[in-house]
Each structure stands twice: as C-alpha cells, then as structure tokens.
Write a protein that holds these residues in place. Sequence first.
Motif, PDB file in Angstrom:
ATOM      1  N   THR A 162       7.060   8.263   1.644  1.00 22.70           N
ATOM      2  CA  THR A 162       8.369   8.581   1.055  1.00 22.70           C
ATOM      3  C   THR A 162       8.923   7.367   0.318  1.00 22.70           C
ATOM      4  N   TYR A 163       9.845   7.639  -0.605  1.00 21.82           N
ATOM      5  CA  TYR A 163      10.525   6.542  -1.296  1.00 21.82           C
ATOM      6  C   TYR A 163      11.395   5.745  -0.330  1.00 21.82           C
ATOM      7  N   ASP A 164      11.959   6.411   0.673  1.00 20.30           N
ATOM      8  CA  ASP A 164      12.737   5.686   1.680  1.00 20.30           C
ATOM      9  C   ASP A 164      11.868   4.662   2.402  1.00 20.30           C
ATOM     10  N   ASN A 165      10.624   5.045   2.720  1.00 14.08           N
ATOM     11  CA  ASN A 165       9.716   4.097   3.369  1.00 14.08           C
ATOM     12  C   ASN A 165       9.347   2.949   2.426  1.00 14.08           C
ATOM     13  N   VAL A 166       9.184   3.255   1.138  1.00 10.86           N
ATOM     14  CA  VAL A 166       8.885   2.199   0.169  1.00 10.86           C
ATOM     15  C   VAL A 166      10.042   1.210   0.125  1.00 10.86           C
ATOM     16  N   ARG A 167      11.260   1.713   0.111  1.00  9.98           N
ATOM     17  CA  ARG A 167      12.432   0.826   0.082  1.00  9.98           C
ATOM     18  C   ARG A 167      12.519   0.014   1.365  1.00  9.98           C
ATOM     19  N   THR A 177       7.611   1.948  -8.242  1.00  7.79           N
ATOM     20  CA  THR A 177       7.911   0.631  -8.791  1.00  7.79           C
ATOM     21  C   THR A 177       9.413   0.451  -8.963  1.00  7.79           C
ATOM     22  N   LEU A 178      10.105   1.481  -9.417  1.00  7.24           N
ATOM     23  CA  LEU A 178      11.556   1.390  -9.559  1.00  7.24           C
ATOM     24  C   LEU A 178      12.233   1.128  -8.219  1.00  7.24           C
ATOM     25  N   VAL A 179      11.799   1.809  -7.177  1.00 11.29           N
ATOM     26  CA  VAL A 179      12.375   1.584  -5.844  1.00 11.29           C
ATOM     27  C   VAL A 179      12.188   0.123  -5.435  1.00 11.29           C
ATOM     28  N   MET A 180      11.012  -0.414  -5.682  1.00  9.21           N
ATOM     29  CA  MET A 180      10.738  -1.811  -5.318  1.00  9.21           C
ATOM     30  C   MET A 180      11.551  -2.779  -6.175  1.00  9.21           C
ATOM     31  N   GLU A 205       0.850  -1.199   0.000  1.00  8.15           N
ATOM     32  CA  GLU A 205       0.000   0.000   0.000  1.00  8.15           C
ATOM     33  C   GLU A 205       0.883   1.246   0.000  1.00  8.15           C
ATOM     34  N   THR A 206       1.662   1.355  -1.072  1.00 10.42           N
ATOM     35  CA  THR A 206       2.693   2.390  -1.176  1.00 10.42           C
ATOM     36  C   THR A 206       2.143   3.813  -1.140  1.00 10.42           C
ATOM     37  N   GLY A 207       0.893   3.998  -1.499  1.00 10.30           N
ATOM     38  CA  GLY A 207       0.296   5.326  -1.430  1.00 10.30           C
ATOM     39  C   GLY A 207       0.221   5.868  -0.013  1.00 10.30           C
ATOM     40  N   GLU A 208       0.304   4.985   0.962  1.00  9.69           N
ATOM     41  CA  GLU A 208       0.267   5.385   2.375  1.00  9.69           C
ATOM     42  C   GLU A 208       1.667   5.542   2.977  1.00  9.69           C
TER      43      GLU A 208
END
Length: 160
Positions: free
Chosen positions: A37-42, A75-78, A31-34
Amino acid sequence: FLKGDLNTVAEEIARTKEVCAGRAHLKVLLETGELETYDNVRLASDLSIHAGLTEGDFIKTSTGKVSPAATMPVTLVMLEAIRDHYLKTGVKIGMKPAGGIRASKQALHYLVMVKETLGDEWLTPDLFRFGASSLLDDLLLQRRKLATGRYHVPFDLPGA
C-alpha cells in the motif's frame, strides 16, 4: 516491516548508519513492490529517514528485481516524505527510483515530479539519481537522434 516489527527495522537502519558515519552515505532500499500500500510506502520512507539518515543519504524504491519497482505514485509518496522531513529539519535526503524506468520520456516525467515536489535543489546527482541501467540505452539513442536526425537501432549501442 510487514510483520509490524518497526522497531527492529529502525534499529537495523540506525546501526547500519552508525557504521557508515563519516565514511559513506547510506542508501536504504524499501523494495516498494512488496509493501502492498501507499501508506506502507510512506511509513517505510518516514521510518528510514527518522532512523538516522543524514544529508546526502538516499531512500530507494527497490533493487529493480521485484515488480512493480519504481512507479510514479510510489515515487511521489517517497518524495513527499523527503519534502516533509526537509521542511521540518532542513536536512536534504536523496531519492533514487529504480526498476522499470526504461525510456527518456518516462525519465522526464520523474524529473518534473522531483522539481515540482522538492524543487531545483534536488535535480543534482547528490540528491536524485535513476537506478535504471536500461535507461542508458534509450538516452544514447536519443542523443544519436539529435546528432544525426534519425533513430538508430538498439543493437548499434555499445552495451547491446
């Protein structure tokens, strides 16, 4: 996750993986929208992968219900988290961007990004899938265009 209780999140993923082991692959929705930040996604990607995901398991951007869902940068970060894990372990984790991918041309951008980040091996349904039901209508329109030489209207499609 957002409260910082990463151990609880990792334990929940690990317990869920134990239940799946040997019977099913696990797909972890971030649930990346929540995540803000990109750091949190990573961090969420790494946490999910290291909590026990094995070959054939997936990380997924979202349910598609929260905006923004799948975006190219997220998606790139993931994908980079998956790549880094693969380079360290040789284990191939799958990726599923979901939500907001509606056009065939947009999907091509994602496929190019997967190829450039992870390579041809990930361009299979076992390791990469779109979670984009609205994309199907556009794909059908594009196929009809190739077959007939002209675009049809969306309400010509079976699901419309």
